[in-house]
Structures are given as structure tokens and as C-alpha cells.
Design a protein around this motif. Structure first.
Motif, PDB file in Angstrom:
ATOM      1  N   SER A   1      30.393  46.268  48.345  1.00 40.29           N
ATOM      2  CA  SER A   1      31.778  46.660  48.192  1.00 40.29           C
ATOM      3  C   SER A   1      33.210  45.902  48.547  1.00 40.29           C
ATOM      4  CB  SER A   1      31.713  48.036  49.084  1.00 40.29           C
ATOM      5  OG  SER A   1      33.055  48.712  48.859  1.00 40.29           O
ATOM      6  N   GLY A   2      32.967  45.038  49.615  1.00 40.25           N
ATOM      7  CA  GLY A   2      33.937  44.119  49.811  1.00 40.25           C
ATOM      8  C   GLY A   2      34.119  43.237  49.097  1.00 40.25           C
ATOM      9  N   GLN A   3      33.113  42.738  48.570  1.00 37.78           N
ATOM     10  CA  GLN A   3      33.167  41.844  47.452  1.00 37.78           C
ATOM     11  C   GLN A   3      33.645  42.122  46.175  1.00 37.78           C
ATOM     12  OE1 GLN A   3      29.069  40.708  46.773  1.00 37.78           O
ATOM     13  NE2 GLN A   3      28.965  39.158  48.795  1.00 37.78           N
ATOM     14  N   ARG A   4      33.500  43.410  45.640  1.00 34.57           N
ATOM     15  CA  ARG A   4      34.104  43.993  44.505  1.00 34.57           C
ATOM     16  C   ARG A   4      35.575  44.358  44.766  1.00 34.57           C
ATOM     17  NH1 ARG A   4      29.371  47.449  44.307  1.00 34.57           N
ATOM     18  NH2 ARG A   4      30.686  48.925  45.404  1.00 34.57           N
ATOM     19  N   ASP A   5      35.973  44.519  46.165  1.00 34.16           N
ATOM     20  CA  ASP A   5      37.426  44.754  46.373  1.00 34.16           C
ATOM     21  C   ASP A   5      38.172  43.479  46.249  1.00 34.16           C
ATOM     22  OD1 ASP A   5      37.183  47.562  46.706  1.00 34.16           O
ATOM     23  OD2 ASP A   5      36.968  47.496  48.877  1.00 34.16           O
ATOM     24  N   GLN A   6      37.487  42.292  46.529  1.00 34.52           N
ATOM     25  CA  GLN A   6      38.062  40.989  46.663  1.00 34.52           C
ATOM     26  C   GLN A   6      38.115  40.598  45.242  1.00 34.52           C
ATOM     27  OE1 GLN A   6      35.546  37.941  48.582  1.00 34.52           O
ATOM     28  NE2 GLN A   6      37.248  36.502  48.682  1.00 34.52           N
ATOM     29  N   ILE A   7      36.989  40.962  44.529  1.00 32.67           N
ATOM     30  CA  ILE A   7      37.303  40.327  42.897  1.00 32.67           C
ATOM     31  C   ILE A   7      38.639  41.232  42.479  1.00 32.67           C
ATOM     32  CG2 ILE A   7      36.350  40.676  40.713  1.00 32.67           C
ATOM     33  CD1 ILE A   7      33.702  40.086  42.028  1.00 32.67           C
ATOM     34  N   LEU A   8      38.734  42.707  42.753  1.00 37.59           N
ATOM     35  CA  LEU A   8      39.722  43.285  42.049  1.00 37.59           C
ATOM     36  C   LEU A   8      40.934  42.994  42.642  1.00 37.59           C
ATOM     37  CD1 LEU A   8      37.662  46.781  42.042  1.00 37.59           C
ATOM     38  CD2 LEU A   8      38.318  45.455  39.950  1.00 37.59           C
ATOM     39  N   ALA A   9      41.234  42.441  43.902  1.00 36.33           N
ATOM     40  CA  ALA A   9      42.372  42.106  44.507  1.00 36.33           C
ATOM     41  C   ALA A   9      42.711  40.736  43.648  1.00 36.33           C
ATOM     42  CB  ALA A   9      42.119  41.753  45.946  1.00 36.33           C
ATOM     43  N   PHE A  10      41.704  39.937  43.241  1.00 40.69           N
ATOM     44  CA  PHE A  10      42.075  38.676  42.507  1.00 40.69           C
ATOM     45  C   PHE A  10      42.584  38.958  41.287  1.00 40.69           C
ATOM     46  CE2 PHE A  10      39.373  35.969  39.650  1.00 40.69           C
ATOM     47  CZ  PHE A  10      40.489  34.887  39.506  1.00 40.69           C
ATOM     48  N   LYS A  11      42.170  40.001  40.682  1.00 48.22           N
ATOM     49  CA  LYS A  11      42.596  40.603  39.305  1.00 48.22           C
ATOM     50  C   LYS A  11      44.018  41.043  39.408  1.00 48.22           C
ATOM     51  CE  LYS A  11      41.979  43.857  35.634  1.00 48.22           C
ATOM     52  NZ  LYS A  11      42.963  44.764  35.968  1.00 48.22           N
ATOM     53  N   ASP A  12      44.178  41.783  40.551  1.00 45.96           N
ATOM     54  CA  ASP A  12      45.445  42.336  40.511  1.00 45.96           C
ATOM     55  C   ASP A  12      46.530  41.413  40.932  1.00 45.96           C
ATOM     56  OD1 ASP A  12      44.507  44.944  40.265  1.00 45.96           O
ATOM     57  OD2 ASP A  12      44.361  45.436  42.469  1.00 45.96           O
ATOM     58  N   LYS A  13      46.030  40.345  41.434  1.00 48.00           N
ATOM     59  CA  LYS A  13      47.169  39.264  42.027  1.00 48.00           C
ATOM     60  C   LYS A  13      47.398  38.617  40.578  1.00 48.00           C
ATOM     61  CE  LYS A  13      48.071  35.465  45.237  1.00 48.00           C
ATOM     62  NZ  LYS A  13      49.119  36.232  45.415  1.00 48.00           N
ATOM     63  N   LEU A  14      46.478  38.390  39.722  1.00 51.84           N
ATOM     64  CA  LEU A  14      46.877  37.537  38.731  1.00 51.84           C
ATOM     65  C   LEU A  14      47.613  38.520  37.899  1.00 51.84           C
ATOM     66  CD1 LEU A  14      43.383  35.482  37.828  1.00 51.84           C
ATOM     67  CD2 LEU A  14      45.619  34.620  38.308  1.00 51.84           C
ATOM     68  N   THR A  15      47.287  39.963  37.581  1.00 46.29           N
ATOM     69  CA  THR A  15      48.126  40.598  37.001  1.00 46.29           C
ATOM     70  C   THR A  15      49.634  40.772  37.141  1.00 46.29           C
ATOM     71  OG1 THR A  15      46.020  42.019  36.437  1.00 46.29           O
ATOM     72  CG2 THR A  15      48.386  43.007  35.953  1.00 46.29           C
ATOM     73  N   ALA A  16      49.825  40.797  38.516  1.00 46.98           N
ATOM     74  CA  ALA A  16      51.054  40.626  39.168  1.00 46.98           C
ATOM     75  C   ALA A  16      51.711  39.395  38.633  1.00 46.98           C
ATOM     76  CB  ALA A  16      51.060  40.930  40.471  1.00 46.98           C
ATOM     77  N   MET A  17      51.148  38.335  38.332  1.00 50.40           N
ATOM     78  CA  MET A  17      51.780  37.038  38.251  1.00 50.40           C
ATOM     79  C   MET A  17      52.004  36.857  36.674  1.00 50.40           C
ATOM     80  SD  MET A  17      49.517  34.577  40.552  1.00 50.40           S
ATOM     81  CE  MET A  17      50.166  33.154  39.898  1.00 50.40           C
TER      82      MET A  17
END
Length: 358
Positions: free
Chosen positions: A278-294
Motif C-alpha cells: 500500500s505504501g509503495q502504491r501511494d509512493q507511485i501515485l505521489a510520483f504521478k501527482d507530482k509530475l501532473t502538477a508539473m
């Protein structure tokens, strides 16, 4: 658990390698189950055949005491017996009324016929109101209460007569029409955060501490035929021809056009391994959200495509291929003017990412 479910729903479909017309493997996008859902195993197919693809299903194992299960069955049983008795008594009371009322329609003499020529307006109004009142009361009793004992016999009574009362019982809940009506079963996992939250709330440990019969509410009803089938499959396991009880541990089951039946074993999230995933999934999605924000969301999907392509090639994701993938990923980021090393440091590092994308 809820956090992972909400955020996973926002992730795009996974990517798998495909074969080009020349026969060489090249990365290409292909829809797949959205995490934390996975394709339901083939062993569950006999059970899934009982389910409607238009509904959402919740499964768990009820371990509440037998005494509690017995009480929650016999209390409504007594109520339904009383209702059935009242309906039977009412039927007996009006056994002659309706045949006599309908007799003139087929040319027979009626015992309830009145001579209106000898009656005052008040007397006629009184007769009309009494007969109309009887019809309204009976209509109400039939439309509202008759379905209760019938449904109880076809549901709980049939269920208990098949499986009895057990220490461990498989509970299957089906979404009510009010919840599933208008629900796009192929998109809600990704797009409808409110629905995901509602479903997650229905399978929390505190919620499923209640015995199964007490979990019926405005959103969920028990699927008695599915529960009977599940127990039949578990009972067959003793003859090496069924399923272990553990296959019905806490889970959400849905059907989509693209991937068929999907399952999310919610209970698996509440383990050290599950919490790590679950933590790894959240990390991946945080990665996606950060790129989306950029404004670089496309970079995320190109990176996923690259990792999955390399990790699914013959012989697996060897150290050499991992190194090659990192070199290619670094170039992808640099081409988009993103500092590769700094970016990964900000999202928590690379550990565990590839396992979640395999």
C-alpha cells in the motif's frame, strides 16, 4: 487502506508489452486492472457465475458467536411469523367479501348488493366508504407486508436450512439498486471517489465485526444464493474438489467490460506485506501527482511503459536490465528538463517501484 484505494483509482491503466508486426517486442499501452484490484482467479469462476456483472459485491468471513447468529435469525423469524399470521387472519375475515363484490361482474347474484333506490345519500356514502376502506387496507397489507414473509422464506430460511449455523460463515453482500443504479461499472473504480469511499467504509474491520444479517442497509443486501454456493464450494474442498475458506476472506468484487471480474482482497492490506504494498502504491501515485502538477503527466506513463516493457521481457528484470531501464529513464526525464536525481529524492526514492508495476 482507504487512502490507497482512493489514490489508486486515479492512476491510469497499467502498461504491458505487445508484439509488433515485425515480431519484435515493443512497449505499448494496454488497459489493465486498476490497483489495488486484480483479475479474479479462475478457481473462483463457479462462484462468480452466481453474481450479476451489474452489481458490486462485498465478501468476508463472519466469525461472530453462533449464539448471536441464532438470535439475529430467530428475532426476524418471529416477526415474520406474526405478519404471516395477521395476513392469514385478514384473508379469513374477507374470504366472502371479494367474491361477493365481484359476482355481479360475471352475472351472479351478490350477497353484498344494495338497493340504492331505498337508501339516503348518507347511507350510500357510508357503504361506499366502508368498502373502499376495506379495499385500501387490503391493498396496503398485500403491497407492503406480504413480501416480508415471502422474502424471508426465500432468503434467510433457505440459507439457514442449507448451511445451518457455523462458527465461520461466508457473507456476500450485493449492492442495492439505489447504489448501483446509474453506476458505470467500467469507470467508477477510477472516476468516482465518493463511491470508492463508500465501499471501503463497508468493509472496514469495525464494520464487519457485526454478524452478517445486521449488515443489511440502504446500500447493501445479502445475496443468499451466492452465500449458499460459496459454502457448497468450501464443503467440496474436503473432497479436493472445492475452494478453501480463505478464498472468501474480506474482498470487493466487481465486473468491468475490459477486464471481466476483478477482486481486491481488502484483508490482505492489513498485514506487514500489504501495508508495504500500500505504501509503495501511494509512493507511485505521489510520483504521478507530482509530475501532473508539473504539467508532465505524459512522462509518468512513458516511464511506466518503459519499466513494464523491460520487466516483462524473457528472463525477467535482471540487474543489467534494471540498470538499462534507469539510464533510459534518466534520459526521458532530462529530455523533459526534469532533474532526475532530485525528483526521485523528493518522492522517496526508487525502492519498491518496479514490484508494483510488474
Amino acid at each position: 487502506m482507504a487512502k490507497s484505494a482512493r489514490r489508486a483509482g486515479k492512476a491510469k491503466a497499467s502498461v504491458t508489452p505487445s508484439v509488433s508486426s515485425s515480431g519484435a517486442s515493443t512497449p505499448s499501452s494496454q488497459p489493465g486492472p486498476l490497483p489495488p484490484f486484480t483479475k479474479a482467479p479462475a478457481s473462483l469462476q463457479p462462484f462468480l457465475e452466481q453474481l450479476s456483472p451489474k452489481e458490486v459485491y462485498l465478501v468476508h468471513i463472519d466469525t461472530s458467536p453462533k449464539d448471536l447468529k441464532t438470535q439475529t435469525f430467530f428475532a426476524p423469524a418471529v416477526l415474520n411469523v406474526v405478519i404471516a399470521a395477521l395476513l392469514a387472519f385478514r384473508t379469513y375475515m374477507v374470504r366472502n367479501f371479494y367474491p361477493a363484490l365481484l359476482a355481479p361482474l360475471i352475472g351472479l347474484t351478490s350477497t353484498v348488493a344494495v338497493d340504492t333506490s331505498t337508501m339516503s345519500w348518507g347511507e350510500m356514502a357510508n357503504v361506499t366508504l366502508r368498502r373502499t376502506g376495506n379495499i385500501v387496507i387490503d391493498y396496503f397489507l398485500v403491497t407492503v407486508f406480504l413480501s416480508w414473509p415471502i422474502g424471508f422464506v426465500k432468503g434467510p430460511v433457505k440459507w439457514r436450512s442449507k448451511i445451518g449455523f457455523r462458527d465461520q460463515e461466508i457473507i456476500v453482500r450485493r449492492s442495492q439498486p439505489t447504489l448501483s443504479q446509474g453506476l458505470d461499472r467500467s469507470r467508477w473504480i477510477k472516476d468516482d471517489e465518493e463511491m470508492r469511499d463508500k465501499i471501503v467504509a463497508a468493509v472496514t474491520p469495525d464494520r464487519i465485526k457485526k454478524t452478517g444479517y445486521l449488515l443489511v442497509d440502504a446500500d447493501w443486501n445479502l445475496d443468499y444464493d451466492a452465500m449458499i454456493k460459496a459454502h457448497e464450494l468450501v464443503d467440496k474442498a474436503k473432497k479436493d474438489d472445492g475452494l478453501p475458506l480463505d478464498e472468501f476472506r474480506t474482498a470487493v468484487i466487481v465486473n468491468t467490460d475490459a477486464d471481466g471480474w476483478l477482486i481486491w482482497h481488502v484483508e490482505d492490506e492489513d498485514t506487514p506485506e500489504g501495508r508495504e504494498r500500500s505504501g509503495q502504491r501511494d509512493q507511485i501515485l505521489a510520483f504521478k501527482d507530482k509530475l501532473t502538477a508539473m504539467g508532465k503527466e505524459d512522462l509518468f506513463f512513458r516511464w511506466v511503459e518503459l519499466i513494464q516493457y523491460e520487466s516483462t521481457r524473457p528472463e525477467g528484470f535482471t540487474p543489467e536490465r534494471q540498470q538499462s531501464a534507469m539510464v533510459q529513464a534518466k534520459k526521458l526525464f532530462e529530455d523533459e528538463n526534469v532533474d532526475f536525481a532530485r525528483f526521485w529524492e523528493e518522492v522517496g526514492g526508487l525502492q519498491g517501484f518496479t514490484e508494483q508495476l510488474d
